[in-house]
Structures are given as C-alpha cells and as structure tokens.
Write a protein that holds these residues in place. Structure first.
Motif, PDB file in Angstrom:
ATOM      1  N   HIS B 168     -45.280 -34.716  63.019  1.00  0.00           N
ATOM      2  CA  HIS B 168     -45.615 -35.734  63.924  1.00  0.00           C
ATOM      3  C   HIS B 168     -46.985 -36.149  64.161  1.00  0.00           C
ATOM      4  CE1 HIS B 168     -44.050 -38.563  66.916  1.00  0.00           C
ATOM      5  NE2 HIS B 168     -44.879 -37.878  67.566  1.00  0.00           N
ATOM      6  N   GLU B 169     -47.304 -37.268  64.465  1.00  0.00           N
ATOM      7  CA  GLU B 169     -48.454 -37.758  65.256  1.00  0.00           C
ATOM      8  C   GLU B 169     -48.382 -38.875  65.755  1.00  0.00           C
ATOM      9  OE1 GLU B 169     -52.451 -37.055  62.661  1.00  0.00           O
ATOM     10  OE2 GLU B 169     -51.439 -39.190  62.168  1.00  0.00           O
ATOM     11  N   GLY B 170     -49.004 -39.314  66.653  1.00  0.00           N
ATOM     12  CA  GLY B 170     -48.994 -40.469  67.307  1.00  0.00           C
ATOM     13  C   GLY B 170     -48.306 -40.341  68.853  1.00  0.00           C
ATOM     14  N   PRO B 171     -48.106 -41.362  69.592  1.00  0.00           N
ATOM     15  CA  PRO B 171     -47.969 -41.243  70.944  1.00  0.00           C
ATOM     16  C   PRO B 171     -46.337 -40.734  71.403  1.00  0.00           C
ATOM     17  CG  PRO B 171     -47.834 -43.642  70.321  1.00  0.00           C
ATOM     18  CD  PRO B 171     -48.062 -42.775  69.223  1.00  0.00           C
ATOM     19  N   GLY B 172     -45.517 -40.998  70.525  1.00  0.00           N
ATOM     20  CA  GLY B 172     -44.211 -40.556  70.929  1.00  0.00           C
ATOM     21  C   GLY B 172     -43.973 -38.941  71.050  1.00  0.00           C
ATOM     22  N   PHE B 173     -42.827 -38.638  71.705  1.00  0.00           N
ATOM     23  CA  PHE B 173     -42.543 -37.302  72.103  1.00  0.00           C
ATOM     24  C   PHE B 173     -42.256 -36.601  70.749  1.00  0.00           C
ATOM     25  CE2 PHE B 173     -39.646 -33.948  72.483  1.00  0.00           C
ATOM     26  CZ  PHE B 173     -40.295 -32.859  73.319  1.00  0.00           C
ATOM     27  N   GLU B 178     -43.514 -29.497  65.255  1.00  0.00           N
ATOM     28  CA  GLU B 178     -43.542 -30.773  64.306  1.00  0.00           C
ATOM     29  C   GLU B 178     -44.924 -30.978  64.010  1.00  0.00           C
ATOM     30  OE1 GLU B 178     -40.779 -33.972  65.558  1.00  0.00           O
ATOM     31  OE2 GLU B 178     -40.322 -32.425  66.993  1.00  0.00           O
ATOM     32  N   ARG B 179     -45.739 -30.344  64.653  1.00  0.00           N
ATOM     33  CA  ARG B 179     -47.221 -30.703  64.553  1.00  0.00           C
ATOM     34  C   ARG B 179     -48.186 -29.334  64.066  1.00  0.00           C
ATOM     35  NH1 ARG B 179     -48.064 -33.038  70.417  1.00  0.00           N
ATOM     36  NH2 ARG B 179     -46.215 -31.528  70.637  1.00  0.00           N
ATOM     37  N   SER B 180     -49.359 -29.570  63.390  1.00  0.00           N
ATOM     38  CA  SER B 180     -50.002 -30.671  63.129  1.00  0.00           C
ATOM     39  C   SER B 180     -49.426 -31.429  61.980  1.00  0.00           C
ATOM     40  CB  SER B 180     -51.602 -30.692  63.226  1.00  0.00           C
ATOM     41  OG  SER B 180     -51.806 -29.610  62.051  1.00  0.00           O
ATOM     42  N   PRO B 330     -49.556 -25.601  59.351  1.00  0.00           N
ATOM     43  CA  PRO B 330     -51.015 -25.432  59.590  1.00  0.00           C
ATOM     44  C   PRO B 330     -51.580 -26.238  60.884  1.00  0.00           C
ATOM     45  CG  PRO B 330     -50.496 -26.273  57.406  1.00  0.00           C
ATOM     46  CD  PRO B 330     -49.222 -26.412  58.082  1.00  0.00           C
ATOM     47  N   GLY B 331     -52.218 -25.256  61.659  1.00  0.00           N
ATOM     48  CA  GLY B 331     -52.935 -25.777  62.754  1.00  0.00           C
ATOM     49  C   GLY B 331     -51.757 -26.136  64.015  1.00  0.00           C
ATOM     50  N   ARG B 370     -37.539 -30.685  63.104  1.00  0.00           N
ATOM     51  CA  ARG B 370     -37.198 -29.476  62.474  1.00  0.00           C
ATOM     52  C   ARG B 370     -36.205 -28.572  63.342  1.00  0.00           C
ATOM     53  NH1 ARG B 370     -42.445 -26.395  61.679  1.00  0.00           N
ATOM     54  NH2 ARG B 370     -41.488 -25.582  59.550  1.00  0.00           N
ATOM     55  N   ASN B 371     -35.038 -28.703  63.110  1.00  0.00           N
ATOM     56  CA  ASN B 371     -33.975 -27.886  63.652  1.00  0.00           C
ATOM     57  C   ASN B 371     -34.130 -26.501  62.981  1.00  0.00           C
ATOM     58  OD1 ASN B 371     -32.166 -26.640  65.094  1.00  0.00           O
ATOM     59  ND2 ASN B 371     -30.314 -28.324  64.794  1.00  0.00           N
ATOM     60  N   PHE B 372     -33.767 -25.390  63.398  1.00  0.00           N
ATOM     61  CA  PHE B 372     -33.673 -24.172  62.899  1.00  0.00           C
ATOM     62  C   PHE B 372     -32.667 -23.041  63.065  1.00  0.00           C
ATOM     63  CE2 PHE B 372     -36.466 -24.180  66.532  1.00  0.00           C
ATOM     64  CZ  PHE B 372     -36.103 -23.114  67.211  1.00  0.00           C
TER      65      PHE B 372
END
Lengths: 390, 390, 390, 390
Positions: B168-173, B178-180, B330-331, B370-372
């Motif tokens: 994920h990237e950007g303004p939404g939740f 999910e990052r980076s 990563p990150g 991502r569920n786990f």
C-alpha cells in the motif's frame, strides 16, 4: 567419516534418543546406509536385502516406502545393536562399491552422499543434546581446545540492491529446494561481516533481553516464558560456563553465539536496533565470497572466535537464522521418484538458515544452500547475523 | 453493526468460548470498545474510565498496556454481563462522539474503526464454531437462503510476469503490514478466475485426497491423521450436508469451498496438478480489478455460487490461502506507540490469506490487504484459489 | 430449592463450566429433571418426552441409556437456554405430580429426590469454582455474614474399640454403597470433637507445611509441587483473605478449614502428630450422636466457627476426609435396573468423606452416608478431622 | 542373582527406559547397590564414597536424602556405563562383606537384601516392556520352554468367616506395611483354588468383555476406550500369540493369564458373576498353606499351566489383584530413619496384589506380603483369582 564421528561413543551413547527431534547415533549410521539400500540397491536384480525388518525401522519419513517406525521411539531400538548396524553398513558399502561408476546411478549416489553429510552434522548435535541432559555432563571429546580470543569489531558488507539471481544453476550438485534459480528485487542494505558473539549477546541479556516483550515475536515470547528461557541452550546456570562437545567450558565472549532459536535471534536484532537478513540478502552477499570458514573438524567442535588470518566470516561456525520463511522458490519441482519427499513436504512453518556451521562438512556447503528448522529449534549450531537497510 | 451482529444471540450465546482461538461475542463487543478507551480516551484529561478492572480483562495482547487476562479463559467472564458490556459501549461511544472531528486523533480513530471491522468478522466465525460444537446445531439465522446454483467453468487470468509493485501507498488507510510498497519480480503465471467450489473439492475427496500422503505437506498429513480429517470443517457426516450460520444445509456443489486449512488447500492444489498463488501473484492480478464481491451481508452469511451477473470473483466469498508465509515487507515499520503490537509480532508461523470473505465488511478490503492465520486454522471462511506457471 | 439456589445467577452464570469436574448450574437443573424423566416417566405409556435430544445431553454417565454427551463440553450448551430448561422442569414436574403417590414408583422417586439434593450441593460448589476463576471475584450472595468468632479448644471423643456395626439397615432410604450393614473390628481410638480450623491450619502453613515432603503422601507432594499449592483452594494471595460464596472475606481463624484435598488433610494430620480417622471410626462415633449441625442454609453458605450453643460438631460445616479408600462393603449389591450405575462403578481411586457440609441439605445426611472424591479434589467443602490411637 | 539376570542383556538393553514407570536394568543394578551405600555404608567412618555424583542419580525417591534425579529421565544415563556400574557394585560389595556380621546393622542389611529382590523382579518386568516396544520383538531368553498343558478345572477353597488375624508378627523379616497384625471380621466366602487362565479369559473376550461397559469400573472403561484395549498387554494382534521373555509364543490356554490391570481383573470377575477377593480373604486362606509355587527361575520366566504334581496354587505364577485398596493397617508405623519413605508415602491410589509371581524370588514371599500398584498397571505379572460369598 560417519564411523569416525561415532567412535568416541559407547554402545549406550549410540542408542539414546533424548528428545523426539533427535535420533540415536546408531540410527543415523543405519539410516544413511538404509538410504543407499532402498534408493540404489533394492531396485536392482541380484541384491540381497540385509534384513527386511530394517525397511521400516530405519525409514525416516518416506511414506512412499511404507509406514516408517515411529520417530519418537527410535531410542527403543536396543536391537539391532551397534555391531549389527556396523555389519549392515559393511554389507551395503560392499554392494555399493561395485556401482559407484555406473553413470545411471550417479545422481542417486551423489544424493546419498550429501544426505549422509547432513546426518553427520545431526549425529553431533543430537549427541550433544543427549549429553547435556545427563547430570554428569559427559564430554564427547574431553581434549578440545580452550582458546579465549577477543572479539572483533563489527563491520558491514554494503550491497546496493537491485535485481539479484538467487538459487542454484549449473552442473554441480544441489538440493531441489535451491532451484529454480530466479531473480529477486533487493533494496540497498548492509550485512554484518561476522556473526553476533557471546560477548554481544551477554549485553542483550544484561539489558533484560529475556524479560522485555517489546523485542519479541508473540510466539517466541510465549515459548520463552513457558520454558523459562534466560540464555541460549547449553549455557549453564550462572551464565559464564557453557556446555560443549568438549565438556563444560568457560564462555568465550569472542566466539559466535550458538544454540539460539529464531525467536531469540529476532529479539536480539530488535534490541540491537537492526534486523535479520532475508535469505536473499545473505545469498547475494555470500555468492561474492569464497566458501571458506570453520567447518567440521573433529578436533574443534565448537565455533571459534575471529583470528587475524580469517577473511570474511560468511560461512562456517554458526548457521545464521534469516528473516525468510522456508517457502518454495518459483518453479520448484521436487526430486523425481522416491526422493520427492526429501524437501518439499517440509516447506511450511520453518525458517531458513544459511552458511553452515562448525559441524558441517566443508564440501557440503554452497552459497545457495538452504537449511531449515522450526523457529523454536535451539539444538543446532544456530546463530545470528545482523542486517539493516542502507 | 457490531450490536446488530450480536442481536440474534442470547446472553448465554454471547458468553461462550468454544476454543482458545475463539472469543465470546460479548468479549468482542467489549474489546473493540476497550480499544477506543485505551488508545484514544484514556490518555486524555477529563475522561472518566468506565471500570478500571476492564483494563486487563478486555486487553487482547497488548503487553505494553500490562498483562492481559488469559486468552483461553475469556469464556469464564460471566460477569461483566451483556448488560454491563452494553453500558460500557454507550459510555465510550458518548465520549468518542465529541472527539471524532479532532484531526490529531484521526489516525487512531480510523485504526479503531478498522479494528472493529476485523472483530465483526471474528464474532461471526467464533459463534459459528461454538454452535457447531453444540449437538443441537443451533442456527445463527435460521431464515437464510437455500440457493442451489450450478458451478461455473474454471477460467484463468493470465499475467505476463515482470516487476510488480506490491503493498500500500498513498493517502487511504492501510495496516502497517501492507507497507512499504515495493517491487517484486514475477514469472508469467495464470490465476484461477474463481475459487475452488464444493463440487471441485468433492472430486478430491472421492479420489482419496484425505488418504494419500503424496499430496500433503508433512505437518498437514500428521495433523489430518491425528484429528482424523475426512472433509472440511463443518461438513457433517455423510458429506452432503454442511453446517452454516443458517443451520445445517444441503451442500451446494457450486459454492466456494470454505473452512479448509492451508494444508488442505495445498493438498488440493497438488492433487489438481496446480499450485497455490503467492500473495504477490494474487495482488498483481487483483489490483487490476474493482473491489467487488459477496461481502458481509447479515442476510446471507455463506459463500454464494456464481451468478451470471458476477464479474470477476477475486474478492469476497472466501479468503484464499496463498503460498506465502506471513513475513515482513522490506522497510516494514510497525505502527508507532501502543499500536506497535498490532501486527508485527505475529509475523512468524502463519500464512497469508487474501481477498475477504462473506463475513468481511466490504469497505474493509483492499487489494493490498493481508490477512494471516496459522496453516492449521479452519474456522475462518478460508478457501482455495489455484494458480500455475504460464 | 434447586430453582431457589439458581435464582441469584444470571443466564450467563448458569451456562458456564469452569473445569471438566464441574457442571453448569443450568445443566444441574436439567439433569435432575432428566433423571425423573428417564428413570420414572419414560418407561410409562402415555408420557410425552419433552425433547428427545435431551436424552443424551443431560445424561451424566448412564451408559445403559446410550452415549452421554461429553462431560467436559457441557459448557458449550448455550442452547437449550435457561428458559428452555425451566420449561423442561415444569413439564416433568407436572407429569411427576400425578405419580407421587404410586407405591410402585416410590423407591425410584425417593432416589430421584436424594439425587437432586446431591446436585444442589454441586450446583453451589461448581458456581463457587467458576466465580473464583473470574478476576472480578463475583459474590453469589454479597450479603452474607461476617462473623469473626474465636476458635474452640480441641477436645476428643473416646472410643473403646471392639466390634462395630457399620452401614445402613432398616426402612429409611440409603444409597446402595451404604450396604450391607456389617461388623468391623476397631481398636480403641480418639476422634476430634471438632474439625480442624483455619487457625490450626495457619500454624501448619507457618511451620513450612507446604515445603516439607516428610508430611506428604508421594502423589500429593508431586501434585502440590506441580500446581504450586501454598494454601487451601480459594485462599487469596497473602493468606488472610478467602474467597467465599459471599465474596472475598477476611479469613476467620475459628471457622473450619475447607477446600483442602485428601493429600493436604493427610499432610496436616502427619504434621500434627495425629492421623485421619477411618470411615468406620467416624461412623462408630457419629452413630451415637444426633444429626445436627450447620447444613445448607442459603443465608450462610460457609462453615461457621463454633458457638457456645453448639453441641457435638460431627455433622455439617465440612465434609471430612477419612483414611479409607472407597471400596465396596461386604455383600455390596448395586441398585437394580438402570440405577445400577449410580455408585458401584466409581469404587476405585477415591477416598471416603463423611458428615456433610454447609452446602448439604440437612435431611440428606445419615451416619452411614458415604461421600467420595478423588484425593486431589479441592473444590468441595472438604475439611479435616483428626484421630489417634488410644 | 541380580548380575545373572542382567547377563543376557547387551549394554544398550541395560540402558533403555521404555516408559516412566520402568527403569533401565543398569539403573536397577546401581540403585540396589546405592541403597547399601547410602543406608549402611555412608554413615560409617572410614568408608570411601565411590562417586559422590551417584548420590542423586541412583536415588529413587528418598527426599530425605536430597532431590533424586528425575525418574522419567533415567534412560538418559548412558554414562555411567555398564562397566562403571559393575565397578560400583564391586566396590560396595567389598565394603559390605566386612559388615555382614555386625549385629547392629543386621536390620538394615536384611532390608537391603529384600529391597534387591524387589528390583530383581522389576528388572525382568521392565526389560520385558522395553523389548515389547521394539518391532523386532527380541527374546530375553530365546531358549525358554513351550509347554502346552491343558487347563485344570476350577475348584474352590471354603472359608467360614469370623475373626481373622491379618498381618505380620514375630521374629522373621517383614515390611512395615504388613504391620501391625490385627483382627478383621470376615463373612463366609469361597476363594478360587487356581488363578484365572488364558483359556478362561478368552471366553470373556469372545463374549464382548472389552466392549460391554456394564462389567467395568468407570475409570477402567474410560482408560480401556482411550487406549483401545482388546486383550491383556503383550497379547499380539490376532489374540493367539503372546510376547514373553522367551519371545513370541503361542498362547497356552492352560496357563494363568497375566499382564491385566485391576480394571480388567474386576471386569472379568463381574462378567464371571463372581468378585475379586479382599486382601484379607486371600491372606486368611493363604496363611493355612505352605509357600510353594512357580517362583523366579531364570529357565522359565512365564506362568505355568497346572501340573498333576502341583498342590494348592495360591503362590507364584501371577500376583493376583485384590479388591482392597492399599490403605495403612491399624497401628501402622513406617520404618524409622531414612527408610521411613519405603512404603507409607505410597498408600493412596493403589490396589493390593498378593502371592508373588514367576519373577519373584521364592524366599521373598510370605502370606502377609502386600504388593501394590495403581489399578491401571499392566506390565507386572499380574493376574486374577476369583472369590464369592458363601
């Protein structure tokens, strides 16, 4: 080599199984021979099976060859005795000798030899565990060295990231789990040039490492609490003496720490403000260095502190836990035939370790070699190497 | 919505914990309120804590906030009663109402809302498990539908491989896990356009799928033998009736199979001559499609067979197990503050699931979500989607 | 009385099972009704079974009536709800009302009434256990008394030994395990005239009673170490407060100690230089006294310290562990028919307790009454009475 | 005799512990020597302790002598080796030789000799268990006999009841648990003149004995179901071959059945319409007969079918389970000093067996001798003798 490793052990020592994960030394000797008998000899006309009852009792986990004898009960096998197992080995060795040059069998024989090397390491780590549970703390080799070298400063390999080719390709031997060779994307990172030492790890302990959940993975914290972990396995009470294959010895701050679980490795890295490398990061760096290090040498069955003459310390001494789960590579295909159960069916719930240890035969290791154990495992020569983002 | 989901349950139903992995409905209601109280309200001057004893009993696993009440004993909490929990929710809701516009709190409030959505799904899967253990097989909603649609033909999305941006990237939740956003290398592959159906799965069973170890991961085979698995969880003896939140219903061959473990998913894929997708492959395809599908709708709490008007079926109905372990990206950096324990400390021993289910609120899902769960888990709406190399 | 005992409990309280040995209050209410339905009503023409599904779920252990629902899972029965159980009770009570005068049924009805009395005591001890596991420590009856009486001096009954007649005979009701009445030989002995008090027991603790294996039976010592016993069950940390059905209360040194196992009772006796009485010694003395004492009184659900007006204190307050295993009497014959499983099949591995407790209905007790529990059990109102050779 | 019993065993055989209840043969040899060293020699000036580390590892359960090494881990003691244990025995035997005539030590030496006899029997039953778990089914003595005698008709001893004197009195040796001698009241009864045979027991099995709960005690039924008992321990699948210390042999219908638990013995008796005798009934009859029977004879380590020349068969062949719990006798006083832990602390949760077996040294047995094991134990030579009311 296998017989030589068993030589210091009494018949009683060779029969013992001190936990379900470990196997008796005698069983390792018989199972590696069984591997040659079942995979190479048994399908051939004219070979006489040594004892049909061994088919099940020395089968490790090959369900394609029938139901193996229960793993946790290998220690019940006082019979066949050590002498019987030695006769079994001679019988199979003799039969194998005639076939070593058969090119059609080369692949299987090669696999059998690499398989035996894996069990040589296990024989040592398993008897170490068994001796550690004996209140007399017997030494596998009481004459081992007692060097007290100083620790070396921590330096780093730099890697600029980008596309890296990972896995094995080409004519030499590899296990199926190292294939297929494929590209991965890496970000720039740094990899520690030496493993974490006992001296480093003592600082973690002194700083409350085993009492501060903020450094730990949840499963690791729960396990450490349940089993009351306060130090790596084989550190004796007081924390300044460790049990080794050479008996109880003063802890050497300069030597790589071993017998830590993945959970402890990850907690240490979090405490240090770093992280563990992925298996890809490790391989990207290691493949640029020669395979050199402190490997299996029966005179010194323990990691060594760094010496001036050491070059890079990427291989040997201690397997290092990576931050990579043991998942299949793209295009993974198991070995064909009965050997298909060798690796693939274990690809869940385990973490990858890299680099070999002081108990690994030197010619067994490659930069692409993937070892794997559950994150809770501590009885291997497993250690820690740090990494960080560049 | 949370209260509405609890409405069909008696006070007794809301108190029960049928296994350590599950929690009482009442506890879910209290814990999501606790999350707002501890993370948002408690640090603010002037807020009156509803009941200081709730600090521990409704803490799930935040060790940074003290020792949580033992997870496996949540079912012992007959007190506080349902009425007390409802009063707790009103008290906290009232206090939150005044703060919803405070921009400094926006991030935490947003997290709390997404957190509550996760527990809405768990409330349903947990009460389903509890009811399944009752010999009377109570129905959460006896009035549910009974469609017997036919199955659709299996079609495939093609993907040409190469570098794919993941995360994920950007303004939404998004959650921290999910990052980076980062690049991965993919080989060309195909992804099934719909999940595996009950009809598909019946063929696997009929072909001896649960009796043939060659399809199974070793841990999965051991578990399936130990617990005598013969079908997915909630399939009733005979194999033609399944227990649903709408009670026991005839099995519909056209509907996606659910309540399988990762082990069963992997065995099914091996039997089918395919494999499971990696989480990256799934995301590379899913990010090209709108998030549309059968999500949480209290009138139909079960996966649906395909209908003509359905477009792509990448989302909803059934979470699909991927062939990716739940490792950090990563990150990866955990949320800051007390929320740092939200995801990162669970990144070992679990597999990633993707896409949401019939019990997931629709606006909770993203292609990067991502569920786990551990590979053994079966009580979620977890299903199977096939993939293969191109 | 049963309904009255359940009245202070919420629906959630009535549904809980806090350990396999305990049962939900609701289940006790249903099972005692089930007993009348299965044993008295079901065999009669014209009776309408309330719900055939109850036949299994409210069967305790009568294998002659089919496979009972798993004991450890009674807490899963959120349905049938409390209202349903109450309707069940009304249905059966109505049908029973017409039969109470039928002389052919008298024996079974009488057994059913005594059976229900046993479950009234269990309902109280089971909910006490459940509440003790709740960190909020709810009180069954918050309004209970708080007397702090002083302890009485320990006096002794003398018995000259010889032949004593033991067991029940005659027209009144008794369980099969009290029969046949038979002679035993006794040596002269002394029996303490009151149970051991909390004050007495505090001396044992202060003298290291829980840390000195020389007083303990081997199994008891192992269990006490494993579970880290430091005081009787329900003594709260610090040792000066105890959890009662009236909530947490200051420990009263004068009141009989309860919630000790047989192991603790035997260790206390060894420490005191005495021994526990046999069940025969107890009965030989008790049969010479009126059945009088602190029995079930919902206003005071806890043992009382001695008061001036008390006479002998052989009955009530606390069941006392005897030094007799629960073996069959000579000539023992189980009840006939389905009730044959009532007592006899439990005659191994248990110890006999005598005298009744503060939770036993007064008209339930006789001098020949034999209660029995495993030596590890602590959740009953079980206490200690000393004896010694004369 | 102890060394002679160990002679057929390899070093590996002597090291194994196949369950926590059993001990390695080597450990038995060392422990009986340890008993003499700790109880007789160690307190004497001038004695040199052989190895101070043995104090803990060969201590069985004497907490008064420090913390014994964990019972379940005796199989971990590959060191000290068999040779070391033999040297230990010689060292202690030499020191004991000088003291045998010391009248002050006579009591302790006598106890040590009886103690060693008990361990001779255990050495045999423990190695039998270990060999039974080995898929190769090794024979302790492959040359044993293979008689197929016919069964004898069941006859009965009559006893008229009344006051019987029970327990040991007088100058000869006895354990503390046989004292004090005291009177008990008996009702008239009959005691079977021979043990139940395999042929008898086959009828019980054929009649569904293992599938009909009405014959079983509740704990026994639960255990039999959980462990899927279908026959006595060591009966091989098919039910017509049994594993003995002489290897796998055809089942001899005429020989006494052994390796049944108390639960099976009680179920058999219930099926036969009889009951088990109390220990008092057995002793009242046995004390009127000479101690004669098939006792320990290394040439025949298995019960024998009756032969014409046999007289009464009250002793030897098979210990018989009585319907008596192992409670203390009136006036019981443990041995003084460190030996006080010998018997008394085990007097709970066990049943009494009487009469000795084919593995008991003949001069070890008396009519008053009380053996005891938990009701679940099957690995001893434990059998069944019926009784009934006259």
């Amino acid at each position: 080599m296998s017989e030589r490793l068993a030589a210091p052990l009494s018949h009683e020592d060779q029969c013992i199984q001190s936990m379900p994960d470990a196997s008796p030394a005698k069983w390792h000797l018989a199972h590696t021979t069984w591997f040659f008998e079942r995979f190479v000899l048994a399908p051939r006309a004219g070979y006489r099976i040594f004892d049909p009852r061994f088919e099940s009792i020395f089968n490790s986990y090959y369900l394609g060859l029938g139901t193996p004898f229960t793993r946790a009960e290998r220690g019940l096998l006082t019979r066949p005795g050590v002498e019987d197992v030695m006769a079994y080995r001679r019988h199979v060795d003799d039969a194998m000798r005639d076939l070593l040059d058969d090119p059609k069998l080369f692949k299987l024989v090669e696999l059998g030899l690499h398989h035996e090397q894996q069990h040589q390491e296990l024989l040592l780590t398993d008897i170490k565990h068994a001796f550690s549970r004996n209140p007399l703390l017997p030494a596998y080799d009481p004459a081992g060295p007692l060097a007290m070298d100083v620790s070396s400063r921590l330096e780093w390999f730099e890697h600029c990231g980008g596309i890296a080719a990972i896995g094995h390709e080409g004519p030499g031997f590899s296990f199926d789990n190292e294939r297929s060779r494929h590209d991965v994307m890496l970000r720039p990172f740094r990899l520690a040039a030496r493993p974490v030492t006992c001296g480093d790890y003592l600082e973690f302990i002194a700083d409350g490492g085993y009492a501060r959940p903020e450094f730990w993975l949840s499963d690791g914290w729960a396990l450490a609490q349940r089993e009351d972990w306060q130090a790596p396995l084989y550190w004796l009470p007081g924390g300044r003496t460790i049990f080794t294959l050479h008996g109880a010895r003063p802890l050497n701050p300069g030597e790589p720490v071993v017998h830590v679980s993945f959970y402890e490795a990850a907690a240490y890295a979090a405490w240090a403000g770093k992280r563990l490398p992925t298996e890809f990061e490790w391989e990207a760096v290691a493949s640029e260095h020669p395979v050199k290090g402190n490997f299996l040498d029966p005179a010194q069955l323990h990691p060594r502190a760094a010496r001036a003459e050491d070059g890079s310390r990427l291989f040997g001494d201690a397997w290092v836990w990576t931050r990579s789960s043991y998942d299949p590579y793209p295009g993974f295909r198991p070995f064909s035939g009965v050997a298909s159960e060798y690796n693939g069916k274990f690809m869940v719930g385990q973490m990858v370790l890299r680099g070999g240890s002081c108990a690994t035969p030197q010619d067994h290791i490659r930069p692409s070699y993937r070892n794997f154990f559950p994150p809770s495992a501590r009885w291997q020569f497993s250690g820690i190497r740090l990494a960080e983002d560049a």
